[in-house]
Scaffold this motif. Structure first.
Motif, PDB file in Angstrom:
ATOM      1  N   ALA A  68       0.882  -1.041   0.042  1.00 20.34           N
ATOM      2  CA  ALA A  68       0.081  -0.088  -0.136  1.00 20.34           C
ATOM      3  C   ALA A  68       0.902   1.243  -0.010  1.00 20.34           C
ATOM      4  CB  ALA A  68      -0.964  -0.191   1.096  1.00 20.34           C
ATOM      5  N   PRO A  69       0.680   2.229  -0.868  1.00 24.09           N
ATOM      6  CA  PRO A  69       1.549   3.511  -0.944  1.00 24.09           C
ATOM      7  C   PRO A  69       1.164   4.105   0.274  1.00 24.09           C
ATOM      8  CG  PRO A  69      -0.414   3.516  -2.448  1.00 24.09           C
ATOM      9  CD  PRO A  69      -0.468   2.096  -2.003  1.00 24.09           C
ATOM     10  N   PRO A 137       4.182   1.733  14.947  1.00 24.55           N
ATOM     11  CA  PRO A 137       3.746   2.084  13.258  1.00 24.55           C
ATOM     12  C   PRO A 137       4.372   1.125  12.559  1.00 24.55           C
ATOM     13  CG  PRO A 137       5.167   3.532  14.402  1.00 24.55           C
ATOM     14  CD  PRO A 137       4.977   2.733  15.367  1.00 24.55           C
ATOM     15  N   GLY A 138       3.682   0.371  11.495  1.00 25.03           N
ATOM     16  CA  GLY A 138       4.411  -0.184  10.384  1.00 25.03           C
ATOM     17  C   GLY A 138       3.495  -0.271   9.197  1.00 25.03           C
ATOM     18  N   PRO A 139       3.667  -1.037   8.340  1.00 23.28           N
ATOM     19  CA  PRO A 139       2.793  -1.123   7.106  1.00 23.28           C
ATOM     20  C   PRO A 139       1.665  -1.871   7.212  1.00 23.28           C
ATOM     21  CG  PRO A 139       4.728  -2.649   6.762  1.00 23.28           C
ATOM     22  CD  PRO A 139       5.084  -1.747   8.150  1.00 23.28           C
ATOM     23  N   PRO A 140       0.463  -1.619   6.734  1.00 24.21           N
ATOM     24  CA  PRO A 140      -0.672  -2.204   7.022  1.00 24.21           C
ATOM     25  C   PRO A 140      -0.786  -3.520   6.119  1.00 24.21           C
ATOM     26  CG  PRO A 140      -1.138  -0.420   5.313  1.00 24.21           C
ATOM     27  CD  PRO A 140       0.364  -0.334   5.831  1.00 24.21           C
ATOM     28  N   THR A 146      -4.084  -3.813  -0.190  1.00 25.01           N
ATOM     29  CA  THR A 146      -3.502  -3.928  -1.552  1.00 25.01           C
ATOM     30  C   THR A 146      -4.687  -4.114  -2.634  1.00 25.01           C
ATOM     31  OG1 THR A 146      -3.692  -6.174  -1.153  1.00 25.01           O
ATOM     32  CG2 THR A 146      -1.733  -5.328  -0.394  1.00 25.01           C
ATOM     33  N   VAL A 147      -5.905  -4.115  -2.382  1.00 23.55           N
ATOM     34  CA  VAL A 147      -6.721  -4.042  -3.474  1.00 23.55           C
ATOM     35  C   VAL A 147      -7.220  -2.769  -3.578  1.00 23.55           C
ATOM     36  CG1 VAL A 147      -9.186  -4.961  -4.365  1.00 23.55           C
ATOM     37  CG2 VAL A 147      -7.476  -6.396  -3.077  1.00 23.55           C
ATOM     38  N   ARG A 148      -7.030  -2.099  -4.498  1.00 25.94           N
ATOM     39  CA  ARG A 148      -7.299  -0.631  -4.743  1.00 25.94           C
ATOM     40  C   ARG A 148      -8.627  -0.323  -4.705  1.00 25.94           C
ATOM     41  NH1 ARG A 148      -3.778   3.715  -6.561  1.00 25.94           N
ATOM     42  NH2 ARG A 148      -5.326   5.572  -7.181  1.00 25.94           N
ATOM     43  N   GLY A 149      -9.263   0.618  -3.739  1.00 26.29           N
ATOM     44  CA  GLY A 149     -10.654   1.116  -3.821  1.00 26.29           C
ATOM     45  C   GLY A 149     -11.204   0.244  -2.846  1.00 26.29           C
ATOM     46  N   SER A 150     -10.905  -0.884  -2.253  1.00 28.07           N
ATOM     47  CA  SER A 150     -11.540  -1.693  -1.145  1.00 28.07           C
ATOM     48  C   SER A 150     -12.058  -1.047   0.025  1.00 28.07           C
ATOM     49  CB  SER A 150     -10.947  -2.880  -1.003  1.00 28.07           C
ATOM     50  OG  SER A 150      -9.747  -2.589  -0.332  1.00 28.07           O
ATOM     51  N   GLU A 151     -11.566   0.094   0.433  1.00 26.17           N
ATOM     52  CA  GLU A 151     -11.770   0.991   1.591  1.00 26.17           C
ATOM     53  C   GLU A 151     -13.063   1.543   1.498  1.00 26.17           C
ATOM     54  OE1 GLU A 151      -9.649   3.772  -1.452  1.00 26.17           O
ATOM     55  OE2 GLU A 151      -8.939   1.973  -0.339  1.00 26.17           O
TER      56      GLU A 151
END
Length: 165
Positions: A68-69, A137-140, A146-151
């Motif tokens: 994830a960016p 703190p760390g990467p999610p 990783t699936v763009r738009g799933s939020e």
């Protein structure tokens, strides 16, 4: 209207427009797993179910290095919109090691922060302030990142996004 695309192994790949999903289904590159009830797509040659979730016919290899960016919205979402120092509602992000001292824009160096704590901390480290981070703190992790738009996911996608997490 958006559609969740699943790989042949039922792991989430992407989110596409319903038109793109319908083209994949009509070209027999995918099949519909779930469709939107009471909202068909009308065409010159008939009526089609509007796909909510489709699965590809052939497996598509995806690199394991998907990440994830780092974004302001992502950091706030990862931390649940809570300040990493005091736990109150957060509206800004803070560099644990300040940028003026070489701190990078990375998942490990950014935390959600309330405006008060951000202003008080300024360009110091939490150790210099005598503060402790409430989280590490760390990467999610998970396909939701990783699936763009799933939020902004559709409720019908939840079982498929949860299977891969």
């Amino acid at each position: 209207m958006r559609t969740l695309v699943l790989n042949a192994g039922y792991e989430p790949l992407a989110i596409v427009s319903f038109r793109r999903a319908l083209v994949l289904v009509m070209n027999q590159k995918a099949s519909v797993v779930e469709c939107v009830d009471d909202d068909p797509v009308w065409a010159a040659n008939g009526r089609f179910d509007r796909p909510a979730v489709i699965v590809l016919s052939r497996y598509v290899r995806m690199p394991r290095t998907r990440y994830a960016p780092v974004t302001r919205r992502g950091v706030l979402r990862r931390d649940g919109n809570r300040c990493g120092y005091c736990g109150k509602s957060a509206s800004t992000i803070d560099h644990v090691l300040p940028r003026s001292r070489g701190g990078k824009n990375s998942w490990e160096n950014l935390v959600a922060c309330c405006l008060r704590c951000n202003n008080v901390k300024s360009d110091r480290t939490p150790q210099e302030m005598g503060w402790e981070l409430r989280l590490n703190p760390g990467p999610p992790r998970g396909t939701g990142w990783t699936v763009r738009g799933s939020e902004r996911s559709d409720p019908s996608w939840e079982p498929y996004l949860a299977m891969a997490a």
